[in-house]
Design a protein around this motif. Structure first.
Motif, short mmCIF file in Angstrom:
data_model
loop_
_atom_site.label_atom_id
_atom_site.label_comp_id
_atom_site.label_asym_id
_atom_site.label_seq_id
_atom_site.Cartn_x
_atom_site.Cartn_y
_atom_site.Cartn_z
N SER A 375 -12.56 102.07 -53.93
CA SER A 375 -13.19 103.45 -54.18
C SER A 375 -14.51 103.44 -54.28
CB SER A 375 -12.03 104.06 -55.34
OG SER A 375 -12.69 103.29 -56.66
N PHE A 400 -6.10 105.60 -55.80
CA PHE A 400 -5.30 105.14 -54.89
C PHE A 400 -4.62 105.85 -54.09
CE2 PHE A 400 -6.03 100.62 -56.79
CZ PHE A 400 -5.66 99.90 -55.67
N MET A 403 -6.75 105.36 -50.90
CA MET A 403 -6.86 103.97 -50.57
C MET A 403 -5.07 103.50 -49.85
SD MET A 403 -8.87 101.54 -53.15
CE MET A 403 -8.70 102.54 -54.65
N GLY A 404 -4.36 104.27 -50.54
CA GLY A 404 -2.97 104.12 -49.89
C GLY A 404 -2.56 104.61 -48.76
N GLU A 422 -9.64 99.37 -57.42
CA GLU A 422 -10.48 100.33 -58.01
C GLU A 422 -10.91 99.87 -59.26
OE1 GLU A 422 -8.32 103.97 -58.63
OE2 GLU A 422 -6.91 103.11 -60.04
N MET A 428 -4.21 96.38 -55.33
CA MET A 428 -3.20 96.51 -54.33
C MET A 428 -3.23 95.24 -53.70
SD MET A 428 -2.37 98.92 -51.23
CE MET A 428 -3.25 98.17 -50.07
N ASP A 435 -0.07 101.33 -53.31
CA ASP A 435 -0.43 101.79 -54.60
C ASP A 435 -0.90 100.51 -55.44
OD1 ASP A 435 -1.05 103.75 -56.47
OD2 ASP A 435 0.91 104.27 -56.97
N LYS A 436 -1.38 100.96 -56.52
CA LYS A 436 -1.82 99.80 -57.46
C LYS A 436 -0.51 99.12 -57.94
CE LYS A 436 -3.29 103.10 -61.11
NZ LYS A 436 -3.28 104.24 -60.19
#
Length: 611
Positions: A375, A400, A403-404, A422, A428, A435-436
């Motif tokens: 991020s 996320f 990012m996801g 992040e 991840m 997702d995380k």
């Protein structure tokens, strides 16, 4: 009603209150409202009814209790009805594919609310419309929900959790069919649908009937098995794991993570970590910690350190209560404990994931198909590694959800997304979960620790090696607490009109010269030829990034889930830096200047981060 009008004098407030009393079938929340009226507690009533919770890209998160601004049976039903209707419009095959619902262990006895009950009510809403529901029969980590969405090809997923928030809070997190958290425009569409479906549908309250429905499925056993099979693919040193004598302590901080991290270590053939007995079982009261957030550092890890000292363990791993985040600490030669920052652990895991990938991929051209993400407020260490090693790095907006979704886009293009992180201890490490995921990250960290022990190398030493190879990246992040939106707005508007004119951002901060400004609230970016930001913007949140002539970067932003103004700073230096002390001193001075010049005018209205 006359008494309420007399004391409140607000027509909208009266309307929503009585609408609430008519719709609410939960005697506990109805009684709590009645008691406020009897006590003529105007302020409490206003807090509960003055504004409805906003459904955003993070879903919902608020305290449990009565009223439209709280998490309770009725607001869960209203939210799920809106979400269900939005899905009905979005997917013609919703009744064939269905949704998944998971929950953590949170509970609020005074209002009768709990994550399990909220999940059951959400299931009842969907089943009343003929939609199949995969409802977990027991608590699960948050990563199990996005995994299930992708693994079973479902239309959507819901996780009822407040993650690391205080015990009185709960939340409603939503995933789309791609396995990633929702982003715009879905949030706006769902929010509109919620407003159009406030009156409970005839069977929305009927949990008992829903739990007997043939449309209800329990995915727990199969997903449990399939998830651990999926993360096993990222185990690359099984022989080392089997023989490792490294001792690791793990705490789930009264959350759901204990049994899942134990199973993840088993899947990697690692020796099981020592569990902190006082914190291993779920407890919604979180009795041993002030804040159930391992990101806060040593205060949350006190019991872990004590157990590690007793057992002779050198490393502590910690999950937050819904096990989607991971923290790590290591005992130093001095006997003290080093709690790694989210950025430092991101650097270690990023290095490790690429190290393992290189061992398993002999085709030198394959690296051009490889991606890592982080991020915009996280360390740029992955960019430095990418530049030297030849893979791709991309920066996304904070969270996320971004990012996801970007990872999904890249995977659909046939790319390999190896790692994303992040700074808020979210990682991840497997594309099986977009997702995380603190469970898979714990096992992968465990393997990294075991591998380093065979080289007689500590985590701290390896981090230094990473910085020596790719450049020092040191960061200092913190926050102020502020519940007053007017104060927050004033603080950020002052930065946008620094010289008294519109869009006149500061050109210096104390003795530090500013070379560029990016404002992702307004869409301004001085680095772009047309001054327009490349990353998506949102006027619903505040976020300004300053770049300094010494290479420092600082971002100030509001949190989407907590009453915080966060700041993130980083200084970078070339590989092989010899004077790290001076670099740290310069960063400290930069942070002091930011607090003095950018926060000071509102400082008396802000609460510092708790010690």
């Amino acid at each position: 009603q006359v008494r309420v009008k007399k004391y409140l004098g607000n027509c909208y407030l009266n309307t929503v209150m009585f609408e609430r009393l008519i719709y609410d079938s939960n005697p506990k929340t109805a009684a709590m409202i009645q008691e406020m009226v009897n006590q003529e507690d105007v302020e409490a009533l206003k807090k509960c009814f003055s504004s409805r919770m906003e459904f955003g890209t993070a879903g919902l998160r608020a305290a449990m209790g009565p009223g439209i601004s709280r998490m309770n049976d009725l607001t869960i039903i209203q939210t799920t009805q809106g979400f269900c209707q939005y899905l009905e419009v979005s997917f013609e095959n919703l009744k064939e594919r269905g949704v998944v619902i998971g929950y953590d262990a949170r509970a609020h006895p005074p209002s009768g609310g709990s994550s399990k009950r909220f999940a059951s009510l959400a299931a009842a809403v969907f089943i009343s419309r003929g939609v199949p529901v995969h409802l977990f029969s027991d608590i699960t980590p948050t990563p199990f929900v996005p995994f299930t969405v992708s693994h079973l090809g479902l239309c959507a997923g819901i996780m009822v959790t407040a993650s690391h928030n205080p015990k009185q809070d709960n939340g409603y997190k939503v995933y789309w069919e791609n396995g990633a958290q929702i982003i715009s425009p879905h949030d706006k569409g769902i929010s509109k649908a919620i407003e159009e479906n406030l009156e409970p549908w005839p069977k929305s309250w009927n949990i008992e009937e829903a739990l007997k429905s043939s449309l209800l499925k329990n995915p727990y056993k199969n997903i449990y098995t399939d998830y651990f099979k999926a993360i096993q693919k990222h185990c690359c040193h099984r022989e080392i794991n089997r023989s490792s004598e490294v001792k690791i302590v793990h705490t789930s901080v009264h959350g759901v993570g204990h049994i899942f991290v134990q199973e993840a270590f088993k899947a990697f053939e690692l020796h099981p970590p020592y569990a902190v007995e006082e914190q291993k079982n779920p407890d919604p009261e979180f009795p041993t910690v002030k804040y159930p957030n391992p990101e806060e550092g040593e205060g949350v890890l006190t019991l872990s350190f004590a157990l590690a000292e007793k057992e002779g363990a050198s490393v502590v791993l910690a999950n937050d209560p819904d096990a989607d985040r991971l923290a790590m600490a290591e005992k130093q030669e001095s006997g003290s404990w080093r709690v790694f920052t989210g950025n430092e652990l991101g650097a270690l895991l990023g290095w490790w994931m690429f190290h393992c990938w290189k061992q398993q991929n002999t085709d030198v051209c394959a690296v051009k198909n490889l991606y890592m993400l982080s991020s915009t407020v996280s360390s740029k260490i992955l960019r430095a590694i990418a530049v030297k090693e030849g893979f791709h790095f991309e920066e996304t907006l904070t969270g996320f959800k971004w990012m996801g979704n970007r990872a999904r886009d890249l995977l659909d293009q046939g790319k390999t997304v190896l790692f994303a992180f992040e700074e808020a201890i979210g990682y991840m490490c497997s594309p099986s979960v977009l997702d995380k995921d603190g469970v898979s990250a714990a096992a992968i960290a465990g393997e990294m620790i075991s591998y380093l022990s065979t080289k007689s190398t500590t985590l701290s030493q390896q981090l230094t090696t990473v910085f020596n190879d790719y450049g020092y990246h040191i960061s200092k992040n913190s926050y102020f607490i502020c519940h007053d939106q007017d104060v927050i707005h004033s603080l950020f508007e002052r930065l946008r009109n620094y010289s008294g004119q519109k869009d006149s951002y500061p050109s210096e901060c104390g003795c530090f010269s500013i070379t560029a400004v990016r404002d992702l609230t307004t869409g301004y970016d001085s680095n772009q030829p047309d001054n327009k930001a490349v990353l998506p913007t949102s006027r619903s949140s505040q976020m300004i990034t300053f770049t300094f002539s010494n290479g420092g970067v600082a971002t100030m932003r509001t949190s989407g889930t907590e009453p915080k103004i966060k700041y993130y700073t980083e200084l970078c230096a070339a590989p092989g830096l010899s004077d790290v002390t001076s670099l740290n001193k310069e960063l400290d001075e930069l942070v002091e200047a930011i607090i003095e010049h950018f926060f000071q005018p509102q400082k008396n209205k802000l609460q510092p981060k708790p010690e």
